[in-house]
Write a protein that holds these residues in place. Sequence first.
Motif, PDB file in Angstrom:
ATOM      1  N   ARG A  41       3.090 -20.209  -9.981  1.00 53.27           N
ATOM      2  CA  ARG A  41       2.178 -19.915 -11.111  1.00 53.27           C
ATOM      3  C   ARG A  41       0.862 -20.746 -11.097  1.00 53.27           C
ATOM      4  O   ARG A  41      -0.219 -20.407 -11.490  1.00 53.27           O
ATOM      5  N   ASN A  42       1.092 -21.926 -10.413  1.00 54.40           N
ATOM      6  CA  ASN A  42      -0.206 -22.812 -10.336  1.00 54.40           C
ATOM      7  C   ASN A  42      -1.054 -22.391  -8.852  1.00 54.40           C
ATOM      8  O   ASN A  42      -2.208 -23.013  -8.873  1.00 54.40           O
ATOM      9  N   HIS A  43      -0.745 -21.258  -8.165  1.00 57.18           N
ATOM     10  CA  HIS A  43      -1.329 -21.090  -6.986  1.00 57.18           C
ATOM     11  C   HIS A  43      -2.003 -19.526  -7.019  1.00 57.18           C
ATOM     12  O   HIS A  43      -2.738 -19.241  -6.346  1.00 57.18           O
ATOM     13  N   ILE A  44      -1.811 -18.919  -8.276  1.00 58.52           N
ATOM     14  CA  ILE A  44      -2.360 -17.545  -8.347  1.00 58.52           C
ATOM     15  C   ILE A  44      -2.902 -17.695  -9.581  1.00 58.52           C
ATOM     16  O   ILE A  44      -2.607 -17.610 -10.892  1.00 58.52           O
ATOM     17  N   ASP A  45      -4.321 -17.575  -9.838  1.00 55.86           N
ATOM     18  CA  ASP A  45      -5.177 -17.773 -10.956  1.00 55.86           C
ATOM     19  C   ASP A  45      -5.126 -16.782 -11.910  1.00 55.86           C
ATOM     20  O   ASP A  45      -5.194 -16.854 -12.968  1.00 55.86           O
ATOM     21  N   SER A  46      -4.766 -15.576 -11.430  1.00 52.76           N
ATOM     22  CA  SER A  46      -4.661 -14.176 -12.081  1.00 52.76           C
ATOM     23  C   SER A  46      -3.215 -13.897 -12.767  1.00 52.76           C
ATOM     24  O   SER A  46      -3.087 -12.646 -13.278  1.00 52.76           O
ATOM     25  N   LEU A  47      -2.247 -14.685 -12.406  1.00 56.89           N
ATOM     26  CA  LEU A  47      -0.943 -14.499 -12.780  1.00 56.89           C
ATOM     27  C   LEU A  47      -0.800 -14.111 -14.171  1.00 56.89           C
ATOM     28  O   LEU A  47      -0.226 -13.090 -14.749  1.00 56.89           O
ATOM     29  N   GLY A  48      -1.344 -14.806 -15.087  1.00 56.16           N
ATOM     30  CA  GLY A  48      -1.327 -14.307 -16.565  1.00 56.16           C
ATOM     31  C   GLY A  48      -1.903 -12.867 -16.906  1.00 56.16           C
ATOM     32  O   GLY A  48      -1.398 -12.281 -17.536  1.00 56.16           O
ATOM     33  N   LEU A  49      -2.974 -12.512 -16.027  1.00 55.96           N
ATOM     34  CA  LEU A  49      -3.362 -11.285 -16.379  1.00 55.96           C
ATOM     35  C   LEU A  49      -2.800 -10.141 -15.885  1.00 55.96           C
ATOM     36  O   LEU A  49      -2.286  -9.022 -16.333  1.00 55.96           O
ATOM     37  N   LEU A  50      -2.057 -10.363 -14.787  1.00 55.61           N
ATOM     38  CA  LEU A  50      -1.006  -9.545 -13.920  1.00 55.61           C
ATOM     39  C   LEU A  50       0.316  -9.528 -14.844  1.00 55.61           C
ATOM     40  O   LEU A  50       0.682  -8.093 -15.086  1.00 55.61           O
ATOM     41  N   LEU A  51       0.697 -10.338 -15.484  1.00 54.52           N
ATOM     42  CA  LEU A  51       1.897 -10.386 -16.277  1.00 54.52           C
ATOM     43  C   LEU A  51       1.607  -9.600 -17.628  1.00 54.52           C
ATOM     44  O   LEU A  51       2.209  -8.538 -18.210  1.00 54.52           O
ATOM     45  N   TRP A  52       0.475  -9.905 -18.081  1.00 52.83           N
ATOM     46  CA  TRP A  52      -0.029  -9.162 -19.442  1.00 52.83           C
ATOM     47  C   TRP A  52      -0.304  -7.680 -19.263  1.00 52.83           C
ATOM     48  O   TRP A  52       0.070  -6.977 -19.923  1.00 52.83           O
ATOM     49  N   HIS A  53      -0.718  -7.220 -18.104  1.00 52.81           N
ATOM     50  CA  HIS A  53      -1.180  -5.901 -17.863  1.00 52.81           C
ATOM     51  C   HIS A  53      -0.308  -5.064 -17.123  1.00 52.81           C
ATOM     52  O   HIS A  53      -0.307  -3.759 -16.748  1.00 52.81           O
ATOM     53  N   SER A  54       1.104  -5.731 -16.702  1.00 56.78           N
ATOM     54  CA  SER A  54       2.249  -4.841 -16.011  1.00 56.78           C
ATOM     55  C   SER A  54       3.231  -4.204 -16.901  1.00 56.78           C
ATOM     56  O   SER A  54       3.548  -4.866 -17.867  1.00 56.78           O
ATOM     57  N   PHE A  55       3.454  -3.030 -16.608  1.00 58.02           N
ATOM     58  CA  PHE A  55       4.326  -2.297 -17.457  1.00 58.02           C
ATOM     59  C   PHE A  55       5.783  -3.292 -17.532  1.00 58.02           C
ATOM     60  O   PHE A  55       6.383  -3.332 -16.522  1.00 58.02           O
ATOM     61  N   GLY A  56       6.203  -3.462 -18.871  1.00 60.80           N
ATOM     62  CA  GLY A  56       7.603  -3.992 -18.923  1.00 60.80           C
ATOM     63  C   GLY A  56       7.634  -5.563 -18.765  1.00 60.80           C
ATOM     64  O   GLY A  56       8.724  -5.990 -19.084  1.00 60.80           O
ATOM     65  N   ALA A  57       6.669  -6.196 -18.207  1.00 63.81           N
ATOM     66  CA  ALA A  57       6.683  -7.655 -17.751  1.00 63.81           C
ATOM     67  C   ALA A  57       6.919  -8.638 -19.124  1.00 63.81           C
ATOM     68  O   ALA A  57       7.710  -9.117 -19.166  1.00 63.81           O
ATOM     69  N   VAL A  58       5.971  -8.289 -20.088  1.00 61.79           N
ATOM     70  CA  VAL A  58       6.083  -9.033 -21.624  1.00 61.79           C
ATOM     71  C   VAL A  58       7.287  -8.632 -22.070  1.00 61.79           C
ATOM     72  O   VAL A  58       8.149  -9.814 -22.607  1.00 61.79           O
ATOM     73  N   SER A  59       7.794  -7.341 -21.976  1.00 61.48           N
ATOM     74  CA  SER A  59       8.927  -6.982 -22.815  1.00 61.48           C
ATOM     75  C   SER A  59      10.080  -7.692 -22.112  1.00 61.48           C
ATOM     76  O   SER A  59      10.974  -8.088 -22.763  1.00 61.48           O
ATOM     77  N   GLY A  60      10.091  -7.779 -20.876  1.00 61.57           N
ATOM     78  CA  GLY A  60      11.480  -8.527 -20.225  1.00 61.57           C
ATOM     79  C   GLY A  60      11.331  -9.996 -20.595  1.00 61.57           C
ATOM     80  O   GLY A  60      12.563 -10.590 -20.898  1.00 61.57           O
ATOM     81  N   LEU A  61      10.187 -10.567 -20.689  1.00 58.33           N
ATOM     82  CA  LEU A  61      10.229 -12.052 -21.227  1.00 58.33           C
ATOM     83  C   LEU A  61      10.704 -12.104 -22.402  1.00 58.33           C
ATOM     84  O   LEU A  61      11.384 -12.932 -23.015  1.00 58.33           O
ATOM     85  N   LEU A  62      10.215 -11.195 -23.289  1.00 59.08           N
ATOM     86  CA  LEU A  62      10.689 -11.216 -24.667  1.00 59.08           C
ATOM     87  C   LEU A  62      12.314 -10.927 -24.881  1.00 59.08           C
ATOM     88  O   LEU A  62      12.642 -11.693 -25.663  1.00 59.08           O
ATOM     89  N   GLN A  63      12.907 -10.066 -24.024  1.00 60.62           N
ATOM     90  CA  GLN A  63      14.268 -10.020 -24.146  1.00 60.62           C
ATOM     91  C   GLN A  63      15.025 -11.285 -23.906  1.00 60.62           C
ATOM     92  O   GLN A  63      16.206 -11.575 -24.326  1.00 60.62           O
ATOM     93  N   GLU A  64      14.351 -12.246 -22.921  1.00 57.08           N
ATOM     94  CA  GLU A  64      15.025 -13.366 -22.661  1.00 57.08           C
ATOM     95  C   GLU A  64      15.284 -14.506 -23.861  1.00 57.08           C
ATOM     96  O   GLU A  64      15.946 -15.218 -24.256  1.00 57.08           O
ATOM     97  N   ILE A  65      13.925 -14.113 -24.609  1.00 54.01           N
ATOM     98  CA  ILE A  65      13.808 -15.126 -25.783  1.00 54.01           C
ATOM     99  C   ILE A  65      14.783 -14.655 -26.907  1.00 54.01           C
ATOM    100  O   ILE A  65      15.523 -15.610 -27.400  1.00 54.01           O
ATOM    101  N   VAL A  66      14.900 -13.513 -27.173  1.00 50.95           N
ATOM    102  CA  VAL A  66      15.668 -13.094 -28.310  1.00 50.95           C
ATOM    103  C   VAL A  66      17.245 -13.163 -28.088  1.00 50.95           C
ATOM    104  O   VAL A  66      18.336 -13.142 -28.952  1.00 50.95           O
TER     105      VAL A  66
END
Length: 299
Positions: A41-66
């Motif tokens: 994560r410290n070596h890819i400056d746009s990782l945040g954007l990639l995660l936010w705009h990728s289908f299902g990525a945020v949903s997958g992380l949310l499933q881990e939380i709940v």
Amino acid sequence: MSVPNMDCEQRGDIDPVYGWIANLCNKETRFWAMLELCERRNHIDSLGLLLWHSFGAVSGLLQEIVSIYPAIYQDIELTGQQSHRICTAIGLIQVMASHPFIGIQLIRCQFMCYLMPLLKMTSQTRAVEHVRLSVLGVICALLKSDHAEIVVYFLGTELIPLILRQLELGTTMSKVLCAFVLYRTLEHEVGLKFASRRLARRLHLIHTLARVVHQLTLEPEPRVLKHVVRIYSRLADHPQSLELIVKLLPAQIRNGYFCQEGLAGFESASLELANLNRKLVNKHEKKDKACDDSVPEKH
């Protein structure tokens, strides 16, 4: 989506990154994908954007939380494996929170509602502490963006009471992060007004700070002291909070205890305390002047 600011070797490694992000959608492959992404994560400056705009990525992380909510509400101790897994997910959320555009989007879509319950866990086990620190890391990342809307959002949650509890009862690292969160909140005018609006709120805050100062005389921690003194100094910018600080400021700050020579780690304490002292002195000078003006002249 293009990935800027990467050298040739990094560009050659971007295809696996896309694969790992895609694997976040699958529960069976999610954990290893999260581990691989966190490691880079410290070596890819746009990782945040990639995660936010990728289908299902945020949903997958949310499933881990709940997935650990049952452990929270049934008061079941988290295992080290559960803690590791959710902290890895939260670490990727922090990557998104650190991005100025995505951070405000996380607030507007109420995403933090899913993380805030994790701060309510009162257990002091290492597994729970790692989760707590991860959530605080996300909050710190959001507040670093200096966006007033983020502060307003947190003021409408239970964040401040939760932060004050951890500031007094948490581990050293929790106290450092909580003190930073509180200071960054008060830096904004809306945060200062919120903290100073009611007497009960002011008393709770200032009494908690006093207890933390007392703890620092027993277990010194310069990083906590720095933020605590800055919090006092910021509160002193509000007239009603200043009145209470003058009355309730701990003796350890009044008598210069933290400015003693040889007190390891507190070499810069005198600078922070000097700024607070100037505000207190100005308060006394104004009060004395007001008293002088109220005395009628003798003829």
